[in-house]
Design a protein around this motif. Structure first.
Motif, PDB file in Angstrom:
ATOM      1  N   TYR A 161      34.025  29.128  24.545  1.00 16.50           N
ATOM      2  CA  TYR A 161      33.921  28.127  23.481  1.00 16.50           C
ATOM      3  C   TYR A 161      32.562  28.200  22.796  1.00 16.50           C
ATOM      4  CZ  TYR A 161      38.186  25.925  25.218  1.00 16.50           C
ATOM      5  OH  TYR A 161      39.488  25.681  25.588  1.00 16.50           O
ATOM      6  N   ASP A 162      32.499  27.664  21.592  1.00 13.34           N
ATOM      7  CA  ASP A 162      31.237  27.642  20.851  1.00 13.34           C
ATOM      8  C   ASP A 162      30.264  26.618  21.410  1.00 13.34           C
ATOM      9  OD1 ASP A 162      32.662  25.416  20.019  1.00 13.34           O
ATOM     10  OD2 ASP A 162      32.173  25.638  17.889  1.00 13.34           O
ATOM     11  N   PRO A 165      33.091  22.591  26.330  1.00 14.90           N
ATOM     12  CA  PRO A 165      34.244  21.725  26.041  1.00 14.90           C
ATOM     13  C   PRO A 165      34.284  20.474  26.910  1.00 14.90           C
ATOM     14  CG  PRO A 165      34.929  23.677  27.271  1.00 14.90           C
ATOM     15  CD  PRO A 165      33.493  23.886  26.898  1.00 14.90           C
ATOM     16  N   ASP A 170      34.915  18.424  20.096  1.00  9.15           N
ATOM     17  CA  ASP A 170      35.196  19.290  18.956  1.00  9.15           C
ATOM     18  C   ASP A 170      34.901  20.772  19.240  1.00  9.15           C
ATOM     19  OD1 ASP A 170      32.468  18.952  19.157  1.00  9.15           O
ATOM     20  OD2 ASP A 170      32.121  18.905  16.986  1.00  9.15           O
ATOM     21  N   VAL A 172      35.323  24.555  19.921  1.00  9.28           N
ATOM     22  CA  VAL A 172      36.349  25.490  19.434  1.00  9.28           C
ATOM     23  C   VAL A 172      36.330  26.751  20.287  1.00  9.28           C
ATOM     24  CG1 VAL A 172      37.105  26.897  17.477  1.00  9.28           C
ATOM     25  CG2 VAL A 172      36.144  24.618  17.085  1.00  9.28           C
ATOM     26  N   MET A 173      37.511  27.190  20.736  1.00 11.22           N
ATOM     27  CA  MET A 173      37.576  28.411  21.520  1.00 11.22           C
ATOM     28  C   MET A 173      37.459  29.628  20.605  1.00 11.22           C
ATOM     29  SD  MET A 173      40.323  29.635  24.406  1.00 11.22           S
ATOM     30  CE  MET A 173      41.486  30.485  23.348  1.00 11.22           C
ATOM     31  N   LEU A 174      36.649  30.573  21.023  1.00  9.58           N
ATOM     32  CA  LEU A 174      36.438  31.804  20.266  1.00  9.58           C
ATOM     33  C   LEU A 174      37.393  32.874  20.789  1.00  9.58           C
ATOM     34  CD1 LEU A 174      32.544  31.692  20.457  1.00  9.58           C
ATOM     35  CD2 LEU A 174      33.986  30.865  18.591  1.00  9.58           C
ATOM     36  N   ARG A 175      38.282  33.357  19.935  1.00  9.04           N
ATOM     37  CA  ARG A 175      39.299  34.318  20.376  1.00  9.04           C
ATOM     38  C   ARG A 175      38.738  35.728  20.535  1.00  9.04           C
ATOM     39  NH1 ARG A 175      43.685  31.606  22.162  1.00  9.04           N
ATOM     40  NH2 ARG A 175      44.717  33.619  22.077  1.00  9.04           N
ATOM     41  N   THR A 227      39.911  34.709  25.603  1.00  8.34           N
ATOM     42  CA  THR A 227      38.931  35.343  24.729  1.00  8.34           C
ATOM     43  C   THR A 227      38.749  36.802  25.116  1.00  8.34           C
ATOM     44  OG1 THR A 227      37.724  33.260  24.493  1.00  8.34           O
ATOM     45  CG2 THR A 227      36.528  35.272  23.939  1.00  8.34           C
TER      46      THR A 227
END
Length: 236
Positions: A161-162, A165, A170, A172-175, A227
């Protein structure tokens, strides 16, 4: 495939100390399903549920001594996983970087490859056998030695995640990520030594949730789980 598991995960969802048998059973079942697909499976497991070298060092212990204690903790976890896998009728071998011949075979690269070729799950215990190196680094190193096509890092969350979590709703998971971004931004996929080793050898890393049922099988079947960390941040 090389699967890197954290020792803390074996303590169960509540965390804490020791080995939670239901969690161990779920984990072994996941590995057994991957093995049933015909994949050659290696496993590196940490020892943080029993003893973590860095924590011991922070409390005043000699760092090398603390790290050796951590390596012995990984042997305990490896034997526990081996026992559970073999009760599921999965042939398994524990190869230890520290010689403990009464309970595990000594690590020899060609022997490990031979076990994998014979369809056995190989659990690599005791890290690299050297203090000051993590089990993340051991996983990257053993991956290269056995010619693994993918290093799978199983964690408590869905991916990378950025932001944390657990603290930020808020997040966001980075793919997709590159090795360089993980290193420059200090993104905690794996420690920097392991990440640099993976980058130098172009070893893709897949990060996904450990205890989400069927995830290991999905990764092997090529599904876009969690990811993916590569040289370009894209599928090769």
């Amino acid at each position: 495939m090389m699967l890197k598991l954290s020792g803390e995960a074996l303590a169960g969802s509540e965390g804490g100390f020791g080995i939670d048998q239901p969690t161990l059973q779920v984990l072994a079942t996941e590995v057994a399903e991957a093995h049933a697909l015909g994949a050659e499976c290696g496993v590196v497991i940490g020892g943080g549920n029993i003893f973590r070298g860095l924590k011991g060092s922070a409390q005043g212990m000699d760092r090398a001594t603390a790290d050796y204690m951590g390596m012995l903790a990984t042997v305990i976890n490896s034997l526990a996983l081996q026992d559970t896998l073999e009760r599921l009728k999965v042939p398994t071998r524990v190869l230890s970087a520290l010689e403990i011949r009464q309970v595990a075979e000594p690590y020899i690269r060609r022997r490990a490859i031979r076990h994998l070729e014979k369809g056995r799950v190989v659990i690599f215990a005791a890290g690299t056998g050297n203090p000051f190196f993590s089990t993340d680094t051991a996983a990257a190193l053993r991956s290269m030695e056995i010619g693994a096509e993918l290093l799978c890092k199983a964690t408590k969350v869905e991916g990378v995640y950025d932001k944390d979590p657990a603290k930020h709703a808020d997040a966001v998971m980075l793919r997709r990520l590159t090795y360089d971004r993980c290193l420059s931004d200090r993104i905690g996929v794996m420690d920097s030594t392991a990440m640099a080793l993976a980058r130098e050898n172009k070893l893709p890393i897949r990060v996904f949730a450990l205890l989400k049922r069927g995830n290991i099988k999905r990764v092997l079947l090529g599904e876009d789980v969690g990811t993916l960390v590569t040289e370009t941040g894209q599928e090769s």
